[in-house]
Design a protein around this motif. Structure first.
Motif, PDB file in Angstrom:
ATOM      1  N   SER A 131       0.686  -1.315  -0.236  1.00  0.00           N
ATOM      2  CA  SER A 131      -0.093   0.051   0.264  1.00  0.00           C
ATOM      3  C   SER A 131       0.920   1.286   0.049  1.00  0.00           C
ATOM      4  N   LEU A 132       2.340   1.250   0.302  1.00  0.00           N
ATOM      5  CA  LEU A 132       3.026   2.421   0.159  1.00  0.00           C
ATOM      6  C   LEU A 132       3.324   2.447  -1.270  1.00  0.00           C
ATOM      7  N   LEU A 133       3.160   1.386  -2.023  1.00  0.00           N
ATOM      8  CA  LEU A 133       3.504   1.546  -3.595  1.00  0.00           C
ATOM      9  C   LEU A 133       2.451   1.673  -4.517  1.00  0.00           C
ATOM     10  N   TYR A 134       1.369   1.348  -4.124  1.00  0.00           N
ATOM     11  CA  TYR A 134       0.231   1.184  -5.040  1.00  0.00           C
ATOM     12  C   TYR A 134      -0.788   1.773  -4.403  1.00  0.00           C
ATOM     13  N   ASP A 135      -1.966   1.835  -5.225  1.00  0.00           N
ATOM     14  CA  ASP A 135      -3.243   2.162  -4.617  1.00  0.00           C
ATOM     15  C   ASP A 135      -4.013   1.168  -4.124  1.00  0.00           C
ATOM     16  N   THR A 136      -4.895   1.319  -3.096  1.00  0.00           N
ATOM     17  CA  THR A 136      -5.833   0.286  -2.606  1.00  0.00           C
ATOM     18  C   THR A 136      -6.418  -0.910  -3.630  1.00  0.00           C
ATOM     19  N   LYS A 137      -6.927  -0.507  -4.921  1.00  0.00           N
ATOM     20  CA  LYS A 137      -7.411  -1.320  -5.966  1.00  0.00           C
ATOM     21  C   LYS A 137      -6.336  -2.309  -6.530  1.00  0.00           C
ATOM     22  N   ASN A 138      -4.990  -1.789  -6.758  1.00  0.00           N
ATOM     23  CA  ASN A 138      -3.960  -2.560  -7.200  1.00  0.00           C
ATOM     24  C   ASN A 138      -3.339  -3.406  -6.201  1.00  0.00           C
ATOM     25  N   VAL A 139      -3.448  -2.793  -4.860  1.00  0.00           N
ATOM     26  CA  VAL A 139      -3.238  -3.957  -3.873  1.00  0.00           C
ATOM     27  C   VAL A 139      -3.875  -5.132  -3.602  1.00  0.00           C
ATOM     28  N   ASN A 140      -5.330  -4.717  -3.562  1.00  0.00           N
ATOM     29  CA  ASN A 140      -6.175  -5.900  -3.611  1.00  0.00           C
ATOM     30  C   ASN A 140      -6.032  -7.006  -4.613  1.00  0.00           C
ATOM     31  N   THR A 141      -5.794  -6.438  -5.822  1.00  0.00           N
ATOM     32  CA  THR A 141      -5.758  -7.177  -7.090  1.00  0.00           C
ATOM     33  C   THR A 141      -4.514  -8.057  -6.844  1.00  0.00           C
ATOM     34  N   ILE A 142      -3.374  -7.437  -6.597  1.00  0.00           N
ATOM     35  CA  ILE A 142      -2.204  -8.204  -6.331  1.00  0.00           C
ATOM     36  C   ILE A 142      -2.267  -9.391  -5.073  1.00  0.00           C
ATOM     37  N   ILE A 143      -2.923  -8.972  -3.969  1.00  0.00           N
ATOM     38  CA  ILE A 143      -2.944  -9.750  -2.956  1.00  0.00           C
ATOM     39  C   ILE A 143      -3.940 -11.036  -3.672  1.00  0.00           C
ATOM     40  N   GLY A 144      -4.989 -10.682  -4.175  1.00  0.00           N
ATOM     41  CA  GLY A 144      -5.803 -11.903  -4.732  1.00  0.00           C
ATOM     42  C   GLY A 144      -5.127 -12.663  -5.626  1.00  0.00           C
ATOM     43  N   LYS A 145      -4.153 -12.154  -6.642  1.00  0.00           N
ATOM     44  CA  LYS A 145      -3.317 -12.994  -7.371  1.00  0.00           C
ATOM     45  C   LYS A 145      -2.543 -13.879  -6.632  1.00  0.00           C
ATOM     46  N   LEU A 146      -1.753 -13.377  -5.600  1.00  0.00           N
ATOM     47  CA  LEU A 146      -0.783 -13.926  -4.836  1.00  0.00           C
ATOM     48  C   LEU A 146      -1.511 -15.253  -4.184  1.00  0.00           C
ATOM     49  N   LYS A 147      -2.662 -14.929  -3.674  1.00  0.00           N
ATOM     50  CA  LYS A 147      -3.296 -16.251  -2.842  1.00  0.00           C
ATOM     51  C   LYS A 147      -3.582 -17.324  -3.652  1.00  0.00           C
ATOM     52  N   GLU A 148      -3.746 -16.977  -5.142  1.00  0.00           N
ATOM     53  CA  GLU A 148      -4.220 -18.077  -6.207  1.00  0.00           C
ATOM     54  C   GLU A 148      -3.122 -18.659  -6.800  1.00  0.00           C
ATOM     55  N   THR A 149      -1.850 -17.827  -6.880  1.00  0.00           N
ATOM     56  CA  THR A 149      -0.778 -18.500  -7.853  1.00  0.00           C
ATOM     57  C   THR A 149      -0.208 -19.563  -6.981  1.00  0.00           C
ATOM     58  N   PRO A 150       0.457 -20.577  -7.571  1.00  0.00           N
ATOM     59  CA  PRO A 150       1.255 -21.699  -6.927  1.00  0.00           C
ATOM     60  C   PRO A 150       2.552 -21.161  -6.546  1.00  0.00           C
ATOM     61  N   VAL A 151       2.893 -21.989  -5.612  1.00  0.00           N
ATOM     62  CA  VAL A 151       4.524 -21.840  -5.125  1.00  0.00           C
ATOM     63  C   VAL A 151       5.522 -22.195  -6.067  1.00  0.00           C
ATOM     64  N   SER A 152       6.398 -21.321  -6.380  1.00  0.00           N
ATOM     65  CA  SER A 152       7.576 -21.609  -7.098  1.00  0.00           C
ATOM     66  C   SER A 152       8.918 -21.402  -6.245  1.00  0.00           C
ATOM     67  N   LEU A 153       9.945 -22.122  -6.903  1.00  0.00           N
ATOM     68  CA  LEU A 153      11.212 -22.051  -6.112  1.00  0.00           C
ATOM     69  C   LEU A 153      12.351 -21.348  -7.047  1.00  0.00           C
ATOM     70  N   PHE A 154      12.810 -20.394  -5.875  1.00  0.00           N
ATOM     71  CA  PHE A 154      14.038 -19.581  -6.542  1.00  0.00           C
ATOM     72  C   PHE A 154      14.995 -19.538  -5.468  1.00  0.00           C
ATOM     73  N   LYS A 155      16.577 -19.501  -5.947  1.00  0.00           N
ATOM     74  CA  LYS A 155      17.644 -19.549  -5.004  1.00  0.00           C
ATOM     75  C   LYS A 155      17.601 -18.127  -4.692  1.00  0.00           C
ATOM     76  N   ALA A 156      18.162 -18.134  -3.201  1.00  0.00           N
ATOM     77  CA  ALA A 156      18.073 -16.941  -2.279  1.00  0.00           C
ATOM     78  C   ALA A 156      18.952 -15.747  -2.960  1.00  0.00           C
ATOM     79  N   LYS A 157      20.195 -16.164  -3.421  1.00  0.00           N
ATOM     80  CA  LYS A 157      20.745 -15.069  -4.304  1.00  0.00           C
ATOM     81  C   LYS A 157      20.238 -14.452  -5.180  1.00  0.00           C
ATOM     82  N   ASP A 158      19.519 -15.122  -6.090  1.00  0.00           N
ATOM     83  CA  ASP A 158      18.670 -14.697  -7.091  1.00  0.00           C
ATOM     84  C   ASP A 158      17.695 -13.722  -7.087  1.00  0.00           C
TER      85      ASP A 158
END
Length: 123
Positions: free
Chosen positions: A26-53
């Motif tokens: 919410s510091l970076l985006y408006d409320t509508k965009n934040v709600n959209t992002i959070i909704g997408k995060l909840k639905e997306t599957p887990v992926s793996l990435f290396k810590a350094k990357d």
């Protein structure tokens, strides 16, 4: 870098991670965009990435092992407690990855093994 240690992960982020991510986003985006992002995060599957990357893609600095939140997460790792996957957002406009939740966990993991594959949800 310390000797490798077995880092254990929850299969999905904890429910409390989403409001924490929304607060930061919410510091970076408006409320509508934040709600959209959070909704997408909840639905997306887990992926793996290396810590350094993840660090390279985020452009953030590594917090030291003396940071109180990093210390807390390091203790969880040492006690074989399960960590919550981190939440990431692709900021295509700036060519970076935003760590919406899990920055301290990422720093703690990196202090043990920069090549550790971290479960993430990324949108």
């Amino acid at each position: 870098m310390e000797k490798q240690i077995g880092i254990k992960w929850l299969p999905e982020p904890e429910e409390k991670d989403y409001p924490a991510a929304a607060s930061y986003l919410s510091l970076l985006y408006d409320t509508k965009n934040v709600n959209t992002i959070i909704g997408k995060l909840k639905e997306t599957p887990v992926s793996l990435f290396k810590a350094k990357d993840i660090f390279r893609a985020s452009g953030l600095s590594l917090l030291g092992v003396s940071n109180s939140h990093v210390v807390k997460d390091r203790r969880k790792i040492e006690d074989s407690k399960l960590l919550s996957p981190i939440l990431l957002v692709r900021d295509e406009r700036n060519g970076k990855v935003i760590i919406a939740d899990g920055y301290h966990r990422l720093c703690a993991v990196y202090s043990f093994d920069e090549d550790e594959c971290i479960p993430c949800k990324i949108v």
